[in-house]
Design an enzyme around this catalytic site. Structure first.
Site, PDB file in Angstrom:
ATOM      1  N   GLY A 158       0.821  -1.212   0.000  1.00  0.00           N
ATOM      2  CA  GLY A 158       0.000   0.000   0.000  1.00  0.00           C
ATOM      3  C   GLY A 158       0.851   1.254   0.000  1.00  0.00           C
ATOM      4  O   GLY A 158       2.085   1.202  -0.009  1.00  0.00           O
ATOM      5  N   ASP A 169       0.665  -8.630   2.101  1.00  0.00           N
ATOM      6  CA  ASP A 169      -0.461  -7.845   1.574  1.00  0.00           C
ATOM      7  C   ASP A 169      -1.382  -8.816   0.845  1.00  0.00           C
ATOM      8  O   ASP A 169      -0.913  -9.779   0.240  1.00  0.00           O
ATOM      9  CB  ASP A 169       0.066  -6.783   0.590  1.00  0.00           C
ATOM     10  CG  ASP A 169      -0.855  -5.571   0.476  1.00  0.00           C
ATOM     11  OD1 ASP A 169      -2.024  -5.760   0.073  1.00  0.00           O
ATOM     12  OD2 ASP A 169      -0.407  -4.451   0.786  1.00  0.00           O
ATOM     13  N   ASN A 170      -2.703  -8.563   0.903  1.00  0.00           N
ATOM     14  CA  ASN A 170      -3.606  -9.409   0.102  1.00  0.00           C
ATOM     15  C   ASN A 170      -3.968  -8.724  -1.217  1.00  0.00           C
ATOM     16  O   ASN A 170      -4.721  -9.268  -2.014  1.00  0.00           O
ATOM     17  CB  ASN A 170      -4.870  -9.783   0.886  1.00  0.00           C
ATOM     18  CG  ASN A 170      -5.766  -8.587   1.155  1.00  0.00           C
ATOM     19  OD1 ASN A 170      -5.401  -7.437   0.849  1.00  0.00           O
ATOM     20  ND2 ASN A 170      -6.935  -8.830   1.729  1.00  0.00           N
ATOM     21  N   ASN A 195      -4.643 -11.414  14.934  1.00  0.00           N
ATOM     22  CA  ASN A 195      -3.651 -12.356  14.386  1.00  0.00           C
ATOM     23  C   ASN A 195      -2.241 -11.772  14.412  1.00  0.00           C
ATOM     24  O   ASN A 195      -1.272 -12.477  14.726  1.00  0.00           O
ATOM     25  CB  ASN A 195      -4.016 -12.731  12.938  1.00  0.00           C
ATOM     26  CG  ASN A 195      -5.249 -13.623  12.876  1.00  0.00           C
ATOM     27  OD1 ASN A 195      -5.543 -14.350  13.823  1.00  0.00           O
ATOM     28  ND2 ASN A 195      -5.982 -13.566  11.763  1.00  0.00           N
ATOM     29  N   GLY A 197      -1.024 -11.800  17.930  1.00  0.00           N
ATOM     30  CA  GLY A 197      -0.680 -13.181  18.308  1.00  0.00           C
ATOM     31  C   GLY A 197       0.676 -13.583  17.738  1.00  0.00           C
ATOM     32  O   GLY A 197       1.490 -14.221  18.422  1.00  0.00           O
ATOM     33  N   ALA A 224      -1.064   0.714  13.224  1.00  0.00           N
ATOM     34  CA  ALA A 224      -1.463   1.914  12.484  1.00  0.00           C
ATOM     35  C   ALA A 224      -2.906   2.221  12.854  1.00  0.00           C
ATOM     36  O   ALA A 224      -3.836   1.564  12.400  1.00  0.00           O
ATOM     37  CB  ALA A 224      -1.346   1.683  10.976  1.00  0.00           C
ATOM     38  N   TYR A 231     -14.754   1.356   9.513  1.00  0.00           N
ATOM     39  CA  TYR A 231     -13.325   1.673   9.670  1.00  0.00           C
ATOM     40  C   TYR A 231     -13.060   2.184  11.080  1.00  0.00           C
ATOM     41  O   TYR A 231     -12.168   1.688  11.778  1.00  0.00           O
ATOM     42  CB  TYR A 231     -12.944   2.730   8.631  1.00  0.00           C
ATOM     43  CG  TYR A 231     -11.490   3.107   8.601  1.00  0.00           C
ATOM     44  CD1 TYR A 231     -10.517   2.196   8.186  1.00  0.00           C
ATOM     45  CD2 TYR A 231     -11.070   4.394   8.954  1.00  0.00           C
ATOM     46  CE1 TYR A 231      -9.177   2.550   8.131  1.00  0.00           C
ATOM     47  CE2 TYR A 231      -9.735   4.750   8.896  1.00  0.00           C
ATOM     48  CZ  TYR A 231      -8.784   3.833   8.480  1.00  0.00           C
ATOM     49  OH  TYR A 231      -7.466   4.204   8.428  1.00  0.00           O
TER      50      TYR A 231
END
Ligand code: UDP
Length: 313
Positions: A10, A31-32, A99, A102, A114, A145
């Protein structure tokens, strides 16, 4: 350090990756690619200290080897993007934060979240200090958001208090610069696109709402300092140079030397719902605990950003 940066493809994640590589660290980018773009990190691919894993951090994360720091920057981040991807936005802020926390705990890594000025919602206090609790509409379109990020902050503090994890939280105010997506719908790429193509500049509402824009390099510097600091509660990083959106439109037209006229439009979809009327960071804490303040003024930052976008419109 070996650092995991989520959202590495990003706008901010890619600039952060550059900074950590430049400082001699090793970066694992993740990143997806739903709003990220591999073009942003193409120059890092093949670098001996950079690797990339395409993965959605809302699902269980596996990263082999040691990790010294986890920086969680994955999330749709423009109002258009989170309106288009409301459930992935909620998931990456909640499940993705869980996640990544963890993972940090398992690796014994320091964690940096962030967060955002959106935790203050449509603020009734201006400027916003970190002690302000905010004014967020949980069921409005921006709630996906804002509430995900508020949950993310709560989860991060729970890991700090319950598990003893070393955590940092940056509340990021409006940031702009090269590698923003021209079509992300935010005011900076919109106005720049419109100015460079001499199309009308679309000011939403009456344009009296305010924002304060910081150049990405100032933010990256603030984040780098925060990660290395001892401050374990949220810190605002933003430029306090507040202006109305009409003033900002005039500045873009002026610096771009554009023929565009400024027009006032009333979006009929959700884009303008709960639009904060004023926003400006109180950065006294960042000055005090990080010795940080912004260095790049609007004219210089906009000029660089216009140069970047010139051959992309
Ligand atoms: N805005 C505008 N015209 C545009 C896009 C945005 O007037 O073409 C306004 C928007 O209503 C808001 C401000 O600019 O008041 C900043 O919007 P942006 O989407 O960049 O981010 P936000 O700060 O609201 O998260």
């Amino acid at each position: 350090m070996r650092v995991l940066i989520t959202g590495a493809a990003g706008f901010l994640g890619s600039h952060l990756s550059d900074r950590f590589i430049a400082e001699g660290h090793t970066v694992v980018g993740m990143d997806n690619l739903i709003t990220g773009n591999m073009d942003n990190i193409a120059h890092l691919m093949g670098h001996e200290r950079f690797s990339f894993i395409k993965h959605d951090v809302s699902n269980y994360i596996y990263v082999p080897g040691e990790i010294d720091a986890v920086l969680h920057f994955a999330s749709p981040a423009s109002p258009n993007d989170y309106l288009e991807h409301p459930i992935p936005t909620l998931k990456v802020g909640s499940l993705g934060t869980h996640n990544t926390l963890g993972l940090a705990k398992a690796k014994g890594a320091r964690y940096l979240l962030a967060s955002t000025s959106e935790v203050y919602g449509d603020p009734q206090v201006n400027p916003q200090p970190e002690t302000y609790w905010g004014n967020v509409n949980p069921i409005g379109p921006r709630g996906v958001y804002d509430e995900a990020k508020r949950f993310a902050e709560a989860m991060t503090l729970a890991y700090q208090r319950y598990h003893g994890l070393e955590t940092r939280i940056v509340r990021i105010f409006n940031t702009y610069g090269p590698r923003m997506r021209l079509n992300d719908g935010r005011v900076v790429p919109n106005f720049i696109h419109q100015a460079l193509t001499n199309q009308p500049i679309t000011v939403y509402g009456d344009g009296s709402q305010t924002r304060a824009f910081q150049y990405y390099s100032d933010l990256v510097d603030g984040i780098y300092r925060l990660l290395h600091s001892d401050e374990d509660l949220p810190v605002n990083i933003g430029n306090p140079n507040e202006m109305t959106i009409v003033e900002f439109a005039r500045a873009v037209v002026d610096i771009a030397n554009s023929q565009s006229e400024i027009v006032f439009v009333q979006p009929t979809d959700d884009r303008f719902t709960d639009d904060p009327k004023q926003r400006r960071p109180d950065i006294s804490k960042a000055k005090r605990v990080l010795g940080w303040e912004p260095k790049v003024d609007l004219a210089e930052g906009l000029k660089n950003t216009l140069d970047y976008f010139r051959d992309k419109v």
